[in-house]
Design a protein around this motif. Structure first.
Motif, PDB file in Angstrom:
ATOM      1  N   HIS A  60       0.886  -1.277   0.067  1.00 35.04           N
ATOM      2  CA  HIS A  60      -0.005   0.002  -0.026  1.00 35.04           C
ATOM      3  C   HIS A  60       0.815   1.427   0.023  1.00 35.04           C
ATOM      4  O   HIS A  60       0.482   2.388  -0.535  1.00 35.04           O
ATOM      5  N   VAL A  62       3.957   1.538  -1.355  1.00 36.05           N
ATOM      6  CA  VAL A  62       4.414   1.640  -2.809  1.00 36.05           C
ATOM      7  C   VAL A  62       3.305   1.894  -3.944  1.00 36.05           C
ATOM      8  O   VAL A  62       3.534   2.854  -4.551  1.00 36.05           O
ATOM      9  N   ASN A  63       2.095   1.402  -3.772  1.00 32.68           N
ATOM     10  CA  ASN A  63       1.248   1.702  -4.812  1.00 32.68           C
ATOM     11  C   ASN A  63      -0.218   1.517  -4.339  1.00 32.68           C
ATOM     12  O   ASN A  63      -1.042   0.480  -4.537  1.00 32.68           O
ATOM     13  N   GLU A  65      -2.827   2.760  -5.203  1.00 32.54           N
ATOM     14  CA  GLU A  65      -3.778   2.751  -6.245  1.00 32.54           C
ATOM     15  C   GLU A  65      -4.093   1.427  -6.680  1.00 32.54           C
ATOM     16  O   GLU A  65      -5.314   1.045  -7.112  1.00 32.54           O
ATOM     17  N   ASP A  66      -3.444   0.493  -6.432  1.00 32.01           N
ATOM     18  CA  ASP A  66      -3.373  -1.066  -6.878  1.00 32.01           C
ATOM     19  C   ASP A  66      -4.055  -1.854  -5.714  1.00 32.01           C
ATOM     20  O   ASP A  66      -4.565  -2.995  -5.856  1.00 32.01           O
ATOM     21  N   SER A  67      -3.714  -1.430  -4.527  1.00 30.63           N
ATOM     22  CA  SER A  67      -3.946  -2.019  -3.325  1.00 30.63           C
ATOM     23  C   SER A  67      -5.276  -1.814  -2.522  1.00 30.63           C
ATOM     24  O   SER A  67      -5.651  -1.980  -1.646  1.00 30.63           O
ATOM     25  N   ALA A  80       1.734   7.650  -3.463  1.00 36.88           N
ATOM     26  CA  ALA A  80       2.497   6.371  -3.700  1.00 36.88           C
ATOM     27  C   ALA A  80       3.834   6.995  -3.166  1.00 36.88           C
ATOM     28  O   ALA A  80       4.475   8.290  -3.261  1.00 36.88           O
ATOM     29  N   PRO A  82       7.268   5.516  -4.139  1.00 30.96           N
ATOM     30  CA  PRO A  82       8.167   4.537  -4.813  1.00 30.96           C
ATOM     31  C   PRO A  82       9.715   4.727  -4.514  1.00 30.96           C
ATOM     32  O   PRO A  82      10.494   3.763  -4.928  1.00 30.96           O
TER      33      PRO A  82
END
Length: 102
Positions: A60, A62-63, A65-67, A80, A82
């Motif tokens: 979550h 790191v990214n 939007e995906d999690s 994010a 990163p």
């Protein structure tokens, strides 16, 4: 026996350094939206720690939007991060998890 005590001492020193690094990262990146034990803009670390494991926390960070959906959120306002390396991410996740109710 002597080497055992030295090993335990080194592990303790390493854990303390990891905690300090996690706290430093928290103050640099997270403090604006999260607090350790109380609700702020985002959930508290104690709430996050009671619901997530290290891998979910790192994913979550790191990214988001995906999690966010798989973690039960309706939306993601979290940016994010990163730029954090694997060791920093683990230190931050460990720091967050240190607020889990025991």
């Amino acid at each position: 026996m002597r080497y055992f005590f030295i090993l335990i001492l080194l592990i303790g020193i390493n854990l303390q350094a990891s905690q300090e690094e996690g706290e430093r990262l928290f103050k640099k990146y997270c403090w604006g939206c999260h607090h350790q034990t109380s609700l702020a803009f985002g959930p508290s670390f104690s709430e996050i720690a009671s619901l997530r494991d290290s891998g979910q926390i790192i994913a979550h960070i790191v990214n988001p939007e995906d999690s966010y959906e798989s973690l039960g959120y309706k939306r993601s306002a979290m940016p994010a991060f990163p730029q954090l390396n694997a060791e920093e991410l683990q230190n931050l996740a460990d720091y967050i998890l240190s607020f889990k109710d025991k």
